[in-house]
Design a protein around this motif. Structure first.
Motif, PDB file in Angstrom:
ATOM      1  N   GLY A  56       0.710  -1.274  -0.060  1.00  0.00           N
ATOM      2  CA  GLY A  56      -0.279   0.137  -0.337  1.00  0.00           C
ATOM      3  C   GLY A  56       0.489   1.131  -0.164  1.00  0.00           C
ATOM      4  O   GLY A  56       1.772   1.144  -0.618  1.00  0.00           O
ATOM      5  N   ASP A  57       0.442   2.099   0.920  1.00  0.00           N
ATOM      6  CA  ASP A  57       1.147   3.393   1.041  1.00  0.00           C
ATOM      7  C   ASP A  57       2.394   3.507   2.235  1.00  0.00           C
ATOM      8  O   ASP A  57       2.676   4.596   2.578  1.00  0.00           O
ATOM      9  CB  ASP A  57       0.097   4.970   1.196  1.00  0.00           C
ATOM     10  CG  ASP A  57      -1.098   4.504   2.345  1.00  0.00           C
ATOM     11  OD1 ASP A  57      -0.903   3.637   3.002  1.00  0.00           O
ATOM     12  OD2 ASP A  57      -1.511   5.199   2.640  1.00  0.00           O
ATOM     13  N   ARG A  58       2.441   2.651   2.308  1.00  0.00           N
ATOM     14  CA  ARG A  58       3.813   2.416   3.653  1.00  0.00           C
ATOM     15  C   ARG A  58       5.129   2.933   3.158  1.00  0.00           C
ATOM     16  O   ARG A  58       5.903   3.610   3.766  1.00  0.00           O
ATOM     17  CB  ARG A  58       3.781   1.032   3.750  1.00  0.00           C
ATOM     18  CG  ARG A  58       4.485  -0.098   5.305  1.00  0.00           C
ATOM     19  CD  ARG A  58       4.138  -1.135   5.531  1.00  0.00           C
ATOM     20  NE  ARG A  58       3.540  -1.641   5.508  1.00  0.00           N
ATOM     21  CZ  ARG A  58       2.833  -1.814   6.221  1.00  0.00           C
ATOM     22  NH1 ARG A  58       3.467  -2.211   7.817  1.00  0.00           N
ATOM     23  NH2 ARG A  58       2.025  -2.670   6.579  1.00  0.00           N
ATOM     24  N   PHE A  59       5.380   2.508   2.074  1.00  0.00           N
ATOM     25  CA  PHE A  59       6.370   2.867   1.113  1.00  0.00           C
ATOM     26  C   PHE A  59       5.988   3.843   0.409  1.00  0.00           C
ATOM     27  O   PHE A  59       5.394   3.205  -0.914  1.00  0.00           O
ATOM     28  CB  PHE A  59       7.498   1.160   0.792  1.00  0.00           C
ATOM     29  CG  PHE A  59       8.001   0.964   2.455  1.00  0.00           C
ATOM     30  CD1 PHE A  59       8.260   1.383   3.825  1.00  0.00           C
ATOM     31  CD2 PHE A  59       7.616   0.018   1.863  1.00  0.00           C
ATOM     32  CE1 PHE A  59       8.870   0.302   4.215  1.00  0.00           C
ATOM     33  CE2 PHE A  59       7.123  -1.377   3.457  1.00  0.00           C
ATOM     34  CZ  PHE A  59       8.172  -0.667   5.256  1.00  0.00           C
ATOM     35  N   ALA A  60       7.475   4.216  -0.140  1.00  0.00           N
ATOM     36  CA  ALA A  60       7.090   5.162  -1.482  1.00  0.00           C
ATOM     37  C   ALA A  60       8.097   5.316  -2.003  1.00  0.00           C
ATOM     38  O   ALA A  60       8.338   5.659  -3.717  1.00  0.00           O
ATOM     39  CB  ALA A  60       6.859   6.695  -1.542  1.00  0.00           C
ATOM     40  N   SER A  61       9.461   4.850  -1.456  1.00  0.00           N
ATOM     41  CA  SER A  61      10.896   4.503  -2.282  1.00  0.00           C
ATOM     42  C   SER A  61      11.577   2.570  -2.306  1.00  0.00           C
ATOM     43  O   SER A  61      11.119   2.490  -1.569  1.00  0.00           O
ATOM     44  CB  SER A  61      11.356   5.394  -1.959  1.00  0.00           C
ATOM     45  OG  SER A  61      12.726   4.614  -2.062  1.00  0.00           O
ATOM     46  N   TYR A  62      11.114   2.998  -3.703  1.00  0.00           N
ATOM     47  CA  TYR A  62      11.431   1.204  -3.301  1.00  0.00           C
ATOM     48  C   TYR A  62      13.004   1.007  -4.578  1.00  0.00           C
ATOM     49  O   TYR A  62      13.298   1.014  -5.964  1.00  0.00           O
ATOM     50  CB  TYR A  62      10.740   0.083  -4.041  1.00  0.00           C
ATOM     51  CG  TYR A  62       9.100  -0.283  -3.874  1.00  0.00           C
ATOM     52  CD1 TYR A  62       9.523  -1.014  -2.610  1.00  0.00           C
ATOM     53  CD2 TYR A  62       8.208   0.816  -4.130  1.00  0.00           C
ATOM     54  CE1 TYR A  62       8.675  -1.227  -2.149  1.00  0.00           C
ATOM     55  CE2 TYR A  62       7.675   1.049  -2.938  1.00  0.00           C
ATOM     56  CZ  TYR A  62       6.718   0.536  -2.482  1.00  0.00           C
ATOM     57  OH  TYR A  62       5.897  -0.322  -1.594  1.00  0.00           O
ATOM     58  N   ASP A  63      14.203   0.235  -3.468  1.00  0.00           N
ATOM     59  CA  ASP A  63      15.665   0.820  -4.328  1.00  0.00           C
ATOM     60  C   ASP A  63      16.245  -0.751  -3.897  1.00  0.00           C
ATOM     61  O   ASP A  63      15.953  -1.636  -3.452  1.00  0.00           O
ATOM     62  CB  ASP A  63      16.279   1.670  -3.658  1.00  0.00           C
ATOM     63  CG  ASP A  63      17.622   1.887  -3.932  1.00  0.00           C
ATOM     64  OD1 ASP A  63      18.001   1.864  -5.627  1.00  0.00           O
ATOM     65  OD2 ASP A  63      18.751   2.213  -3.439  1.00  0.00           O
ATOM     66  N   LEU A  64      16.546  -0.873  -5.292  1.00  0.00           N
ATOM     67  CA  LEU A  64      17.598  -2.759  -5.437  1.00  0.00           C
ATOM     68  C   LEU A  64      17.963  -2.932  -4.663  1.00  0.00           C
ATOM     69  O   LEU A  64      19.495  -1.813  -5.265  1.00  0.00           O
ATOM     70  CB  LEU A  64      17.058  -2.439  -6.962  1.00  0.00           C
ATOM     71  CG  LEU A  64      17.976  -4.409  -7.179  1.00  0.00           C
ATOM     72  CD1 LEU A  64      16.652  -5.420  -6.861  1.00  0.00           C
ATOM     73  CD2 LEU A  64      18.061  -4.437  -8.416  1.00  0.00           C
TER      74      LEU A  64
END
Lengths: 159, 155
Positions: A69-77
């Protein structure tokens, strides 16, 4: 009298043939019951902000959005590892916090619909069953202002 | 006896004029016979005649040979209905087309990936484990959350 003896010999031969054929038909199935599995382990560093999506994580965006959901906004590998393993095979991935994340392929479930896996991460050990080609996440480890999310996908390899 | 009976019968007939060579009486007898025949025929006309099977069969045959309804009759009726009240024709046709399109879309829809997952067991020395999954949405992956009691950030 001879004809009767020949008849009984024929019946015995047919019986032996059926037993051997049955055994042979079962044997290869047993051997191929646990096919090779391709295991993919993707480690993602998720944070609340700023909004970011790594190029290699983009295919997972919909899934991540639906899952977290909106728990996180940034997803980096952090890392992406893919390996083919047989039953009992182990895939180990180094984690950025110094630990390791391991996946062990434990074969196909009895109903042939699920792949059995074990995961080990720090003190956590868990056994799961997933669909062929299915995905699940293990998350919770905090690191650098965010959380480490590990995605595990396993699918059988057609020989 | 029998012979005598025949002779008496013959004598009675001769007395009535039957078989007598008298031409005047023979003419009367003939006229009487004709009259009797006329009366009999008028009372029971063709009583012993065979029924006219040919005429019966002719009627049946005529019915069998009646022309079948033409194949285009229904089509012509449909065309007439289309001209008179187009809604009655176009509405069902449109509904059938719509149903066909929906059926095609339904059958050719891409299958959702099944991320159905069962967490059979977990073991942890410390912290909390939370299994986050929605059984009603098998496409949504399961998340095994593990948070240590006093987790400190590393790195």
């Amino acid at each position: 009298m001879d004809a009767r003896r020949l008849g009984s010999c024929g019946r015995a031969a047919v019986l032996v043939f059926l037993v051997v054929a049955g055994a042979l038909s079962i044997a290869p199935r047993r051997a191929s019951a646990d096919p090779l599995v391709r295991v993919r382990v993707i480690v993602i560093h998720a944070k609340k902000s700023p909004p970011f999506l790594h190029e290699q994580v983009k295919p997972l965006w919909e899934t991540l959005r639906k899952t977290f959901g909106d728990r996180f906004a940034s997803y980096d590998l952090v890392s992406s590892t893919e390996r083919e393993v047989a039953r009992g095979g182990r895939v180990e991935v180094p984690m950025p916090d110094g630990g390791t994340f391991a996946v062990v392929y434990r074969g196909v479930a009895q109903d042939d619909r699920f792949l059995k896996l074990s995961i080990e991460h720090g003190t956590l050990k868990s056994r799961v069953r997933i669909r062929d080609g299915g995905l699940f996440f293990q998350a919770g480890k905090r690191w650098q202002g965010g959380v480490l999310i590990v995605g595990v996908r396993a699918s059988t390899v057609s020989r | 006896m029998w012979f005598r009976g025949i002779r008496r019968r013959k004598a009675m007939l001769e007395a009535d004029g039957v078989g007598t060579p008298d031409p005047a009486r023979a003419g009367d007898v003939r006229m009487f016979r004709d009259l009797s025949r006329l009366v009999r025929d008028a009372a029971v006309p063709d009583a012993t005649a065979v029924p006219p099977f040919d005429e019966c069969w002719a009627g049946v045959e005529r019915r069998l040979r009646e022309p079948e309804p033409e194949a285009g009759t229904a089509l012509r009726g449909l065309r007439g209905l289309l001209e008179r009240r187009p809604v009655l024709v176009l509405a069902p046709v449109g509904a059938m087309v719509l149903a066909a399109v929906i059926g095609v879309l339904w059958w050719t829809r891409p299958a959702l990936p099944s991320n159905q997952c069962f967490v059979d067991s977990y073991d942890v020395e410390s912290g909390t484990v939370l299994i986050d999954q929605d059984p009603d949405r098998p496409e949504r992956p399961t998340v095994i959350w593990h948070e240590a009691d006093s987790q400190e950030e590393e790195g």
